[in-house]
Structure formats: C-alpha cells, structure tokens
Scaffold this motif. Structure first.
Motif, PDB file in Angstrom:
ATOM      1  N   ASN A 179       0.814  -1.217   0.000  1.00 33.16           N
ATOM      2  CA  ASN A 179       0.000   0.000   0.000  1.00 33.16           C
ATOM      3  C   ASN A 179       0.847   1.267   0.000  1.00 33.16           C
ATOM      4  N   VAL A 180       1.998   1.193  -0.645  1.00 34.03           N
ATOM      5  CA  VAL A 180       2.817   2.384  -0.845  1.00 34.03           C
ATOM      6  C   VAL A 180       2.189   3.199  -1.966  1.00 34.03           C
ATOM      7  N   HIS A 181       2.004   4.489  -1.759  1.00 27.60           N
ATOM      8  CA  HIS A 181       1.343   5.347  -2.737  1.00 27.60           C
ATOM      9  C   HIS A 181       2.314   6.413  -3.238  1.00 27.60           C
ATOM     10  N   GLY A 182       1.957   7.025  -4.353  1.00 29.60           N
ATOM     11  CA  GLY A 182       2.751   8.119  -4.888  1.00 29.60           C
ATOM     12  C   GLY A 182       3.160   7.873  -6.331  1.00 29.60           C
ATOM     13  N   TRP A 183       2.584   8.646  -7.249  1.00 29.00           N
ATOM     14  CA  TRP A 183       2.929   8.495  -8.663  1.00 29.00           C
ATOM     15  C   TRP A 183       4.405   8.807  -8.901  1.00 29.00           C
ATOM     16  N   TYR A 184       4.970   9.705  -8.068  1.00 31.12           N
ATOM     17  CA  TYR A 184       6.367  10.101  -8.227  1.00 31.12           C
ATOM     18  C   TYR A 184       7.313   8.939  -7.971  1.00 31.12           C
ATOM     19  N   LEU A 185       6.829   7.869  -7.343  1.00 28.14           N
ATOM     20  CA  LEU A 185       7.622   6.669  -7.123  1.00 28.14           C
ATOM     21  C   LEU A 185       7.355   5.623  -8.198  1.00 28.14           C
ATOM     22  N   PHE A 186       6.079   5.395  -8.515  1.00 28.93           N
ATOM     23  CA  PHE A 186       5.721   4.319  -9.435  1.00 28.93           C
ATOM     24  C   PHE A 186       5.986   4.676 -10.902  1.00 28.93           C
ATOM     25  N   VAL A 187       5.815   5.926 -11.283  1.00 26.77           N
ATOM     26  CA  VAL A 187       6.048   6.292 -12.681  1.00 26.77           C
ATOM     27  C   VAL A 187       7.520   6.123 -13.061  1.00 26.77           C
ATOM     28  N   PRO A 188       8.496   6.631 -12.267  1.00 28.09           N
ATOM     29  CA  PRO A 188       9.903   6.356 -12.609  1.00 28.09           C
ATOM     30  C   PRO A 188      10.235   4.869 -12.603  1.00 28.09           C
ATOM     31  N   LEU A 189       9.686   4.125 -11.624  1.00 23.86           N
ATOM     32  CA  LEU A 189       9.937   2.685 -11.579  1.00 23.86           C
ATOM     33  C   LEU A 189       9.379   2.008 -12.824  1.00 23.86           C
ATOM     34  N   ALA A 190       8.172   2.404 -13.242  1.00 24.15           N
ATOM     35  CA  ALA A 190       7.573   1.823 -14.444  1.00 24.15           C
ATOM     36  C   ALA A 190       8.423   2.131 -15.675  1.00 24.15           C
ATOM     37  N   PHE A 191       8.962   3.345 -15.742  1.00 24.28           N
ATOM     38  CA  PHE A 191       9.810   3.699 -16.891  1.00 24.28           C
ATOM     39  C   PHE A 191      11.075   2.851 -16.915  1.00 24.28           C
ATOM     40  N   VAL A 192      11.689   2.613 -15.754  1.00 25.28           N
ATOM     41  CA  VAL A 192      12.889   1.785 -15.695  1.00 25.28           C
ATOM     42  C   VAL A 192      12.575   0.359 -16.120  1.00 25.28           C
ATOM     43  N   VAL A 193      11.453  -0.183 -15.631  1.00 23.69           N
ATOM     44  CA  VAL A 193      11.051  -1.539 -16.024  1.00 23.69           C
ATOM     45  C   VAL A 193      10.846  -1.603 -17.529  1.00 23.69           C
TER      46      VAL A 193
END
Length: 440
Positions: A228-242
């Motif tokens: 339940n970690v939230h925050g687009w600023y975390l998931f969007v960069p991670l998604a780009f790296v993936v």
C-alpha cells in the motif's frame, strides 16, 4: 377513448439449473461498469479514426515531411539504447500505456468480471481463440505458394475494440448491453493472446541480464503495491525503468505494460469503495484512449495509397491473406467458436437475441488496427515495402469489416433500440431500471 399504452416486451427468462445464461441479463453493477468503459472506448475509437485519417492525408500529400517526422530521433543512447525515432517511441513507448490498461482490464475480468466464472468465461475465450486461429490459418494457406511470406501470419489475428466501438458511435447503432459486454470481454482475451504472440514470436536476441533486471523491477513494483505504498512520483519512474530494461532485453517493451497491469490489485479490501486497479485504470484510460493510441495511429497508419497499392491488396499473397483473415477469418472464427461452445456446453443464447446479431458483432471484431499495425512492423522489420503492404491490407480489411458490420447492424437497429429502451426503462424514477425490480 384513450389509446392503450404499447405492450412491453416480455422480460427475458432466467436460466434453469443454476448455470449462467450466455448473453443473458448482466448484474446491474457489471452492466454499469461495462457501460462506463464502453463510453470511454467509443470516444477513443473516434479519436483513433481521426488520427488515422490525418496520417493518411499527411503521408500522401506531404510524404517527405511525414517520413522526416517519423524518423526524427530523440533520447539518450547510453546507458540503454533509447535513442529512438518518434515512430519507435509511439510503437514501443506510448503503446505500452495502452497495454497497461489492457492488463488491468484482463486482471479485473479474471477477479470480478465475466472471466471469473468458468462456464461464462469459456464462451469468450473459445471465441477469441477461434478468432485468432482461423485468420492465421487462412493467411498461411494464401501465403503457402510462391510469392508468399509466412512471417505475417499474426497480423490479421487482433481485434481493435476502440476502433470497433468508434464505428458503432459513428453509425449510431444500439447494441444490447450483453452483446457489447461480450465484445469487450472477447477483445480483452484477444489482447492477451496478441501480447503472448508478440512476446513469443516477435522477440529476438534476448539479453538475459536486462530481462532479469526488468523482472526484478516488476517484483519491486508488486511489493510496493501490495504494501500500500502510494505516490505516482515513485511508481512512474519505476515503471519507466522496467519498460526501458524490457526494451533493452529484446522482448517487446509493451509486455512490460501488460505485466504491470496484471500485478495491480483489482479487488476491494476493508472499507474500500474502489480497488487500486480500477482507480488507476480510471486515471490512466483517458491518457491511453485520448493521447497514446491516437499518436501511435498517427505514426503507424501513414501509408501511401494509390491505385497500384490498392490493386496489390487483392493480387499479392501477403495483403490478400491479411484481408481474408480479417474479413472472413475473424467473423467466421468468432461466430463458429461461439456456436460450437454454445452447442456442446450448458451455455444458452438469450431467447431475445438471434445468431444473426452475434454474426454482425463477430464481423465487427474483424476490425484490426492498433495491434495489427504493430505486428505489421514486427513481422517485416527488414522490408519496408512488405510492411507498407501489410499496413494497407490492415486498413482495407478493417474498412471492409466496418462496412459489412454496419450493414448487418443497421438491419437489426430497430430491434436493438427496442431492447435498449426496455432495459433502461425506469417508470418510478428511482434510478434502477424496471427489469431489475421485476419478480423472478
């Protein structure tokens, strides 16, 4: 003397024996969800159609400018090879957003939609598989002789749900909600098959170090999401790296999008009104339908149209196989698979619907655009001429399917409208259709 009110249609009978009726009345929450999704997809289909028209005009009136824009390179070359053309960014980058939404839709169908029920899921799954196998077989038969090329067998296997529903919006047809739900579920399964085809048959030169790091990124994505970690600023960069690592690995980058979509939780917990997957889909879908897919179409649909090019569609093996696959293979495959499933299982066709209705929708599913254009690029990477022929065939085949389906649906338009009016009738104004308040 007052004129008596017209008789209302008899409510569709409920199935006996506890099994689910094929194309029967949907549960009200499911029906509302389907309606909301279809409204968005319909708007996206119209934008997709406009983008395709712009691409055709641009490529034929100003071909040099179109090629220059498509080949314009942007992005860093190190540490990963992301110095890509705008066309490649649209194919591999923006289309990943489309597949991300498709992954969420698929996950939701498995946990809360039609596909969670094995007997109900069997029909669209069999229909989708049949609608992939028969077009591929027809393409292979046409291309088995001299001048054929078997590498494009997967081009006519995909259904573009946004384009199909955009055509429905243009012609103003009133489909029953159950048929629309069938078309949407069919397209979700079709997308999954297309993703598997791309991953298995159109990936080469695998770099396992990059693939392993990409998979590690997906595990981290899942772990953070489940915590339940939230925050687009975390998931969007991670998604780009993936995505970047998946692109570097040699596996088509769009696979990363569908993988992340499948990892999202699509069921509610505790006092949640909406699952994280549904909430994120609601936020991302406008970006996919309103920007990502139309921009992809802008760079993918720009093919030169001439009398010679159109003539080659019906005389050359590759484009002819694609057209026959879309027009004949998809419609006959989906319709035949559905009929066989209904014939040899306990599934039942709603008595108020006819098989002609289903055949019209099966023909509509022959509109292949987004994924078909993508596979056209992947199937002929070293031959731009063959790729252009395949794209022209996709456009022609989709146009023929749209035309035939429009004629068939217009013939049933009055019947569809009567069904929709009956299902939406709310005589007491309480916001719940009467059909959901009648006794069994």
């Amino acid at each position: 003397m007052a004129t008596p009110p017209p008789a209302q249609p008899t409510p569709p009978p409920q199935p006996s024996g506890g099994h689910r009726q094929f194309l029967g009345l949907l549960p009200l929450p499911e029906r509302r969800f389907i309606a909301d999704a279809l409204r968005t997809e319909t708007v996206g289909g119209v934008l997709l159609l406009l983008a395709a028209l712009v691409a055709l005009i641009w490529a034929n009136v100003w071909p040099h400018a179109y090629e220059t824009a498509s080949d314009f390179t942007v992005g860093p070359s190190t540490p990963l090879h992301l110095d890509l053309s705008l066309e490649a960014w649209a194919n591999d980058g923006l289309l990943t957003i489309f597949f991300f939404v498709a992954g969420i839709e698929l996950k939701r169908e498995f946990v809360a939609g039609e596909l969670r029920n094995r007997s109900a899921a069997m029909l669209p799954v069999i229909a989708a598989v049949s609608g992939v196998v028969l077009p591929a077989v027809l393409y292979a038969v046409v291309n088995s002789g001299p001048g054929g090329h078997l590498g494009g067998w997967a081009v006519p296997t995909a259904t573009d749900i946004a384009f199909a529903l955009g055509v429905l919006a243009v012609v103003g047809t009133h489909l029953p909600s159950a048929l629309r739900a069938f078309l949407l579920t069919l397209a979700v399964v079709d997308d999954l098959i297309a993703i598997l085809i791309i991953a298995v048959f159109y990936s080469s030169g695998i770099k396992f170090w990059a693939l392993g790091l990409s998979l590690a990124g997906l595990v981290l994505f899942w772990f953070l999401h489940r915590r339940n970690v939230h925050g687009w600023y975390l998931f969007v960069p991670l998604a780009f790296v993936v995505w970047a690592l998946m692109h570097e690995s040699g596996v088509h980058a769009t696979v990363a999008g569908v993988a992340m979509g499948l990892l999202l939780r699509c069921h509610t917990e505790g006092d949640e009104e909406q699952s994280p997957g549904e909430r994120i889909e609601h936020q991302v879908r406008p970006l996919s339908a309103g920007f990502a897919v139309p921009v992809f179409a802008l760079f993918a649909a720009g093919v030169a149209i001439s009398g010679k090019a159109l003539g080659e569609v019906f005389t050359q093996a590759i484009p002819l196989g694609i057209v026959l696959g879309l027009l004949v293979g998809k419609s006959v495959g989906i319709f035949g698979g559905t009929w066989l499933a209904a014939r040899f299982t306990r599934a039942e066709l709603n008595p108020r619907l006819t098989w002609s209705d289903l055949f019209a929708v099966s023909t509509l599913a022959g509109i292949g655009f987004t994924v078909s254009l993508l596979i056209s690029e992947l199937a002929f990477p070293e031959d731009a001429t063959l790729a252009a022929r395949a794209k022209t065939a996709v456009l022609v085949g989709s146009l023929l399917c749209a035309t035939v389906a429009t004629v068939l649906l217009k013939l049933r338009n009055r019947h569809y409208q009567q069904l929709c009016e009956y299902e939406d009738r709310d005589s007491d104004g309480d916001g719940i259709p009467d059909v959901y308040q009648t006794a069994d």
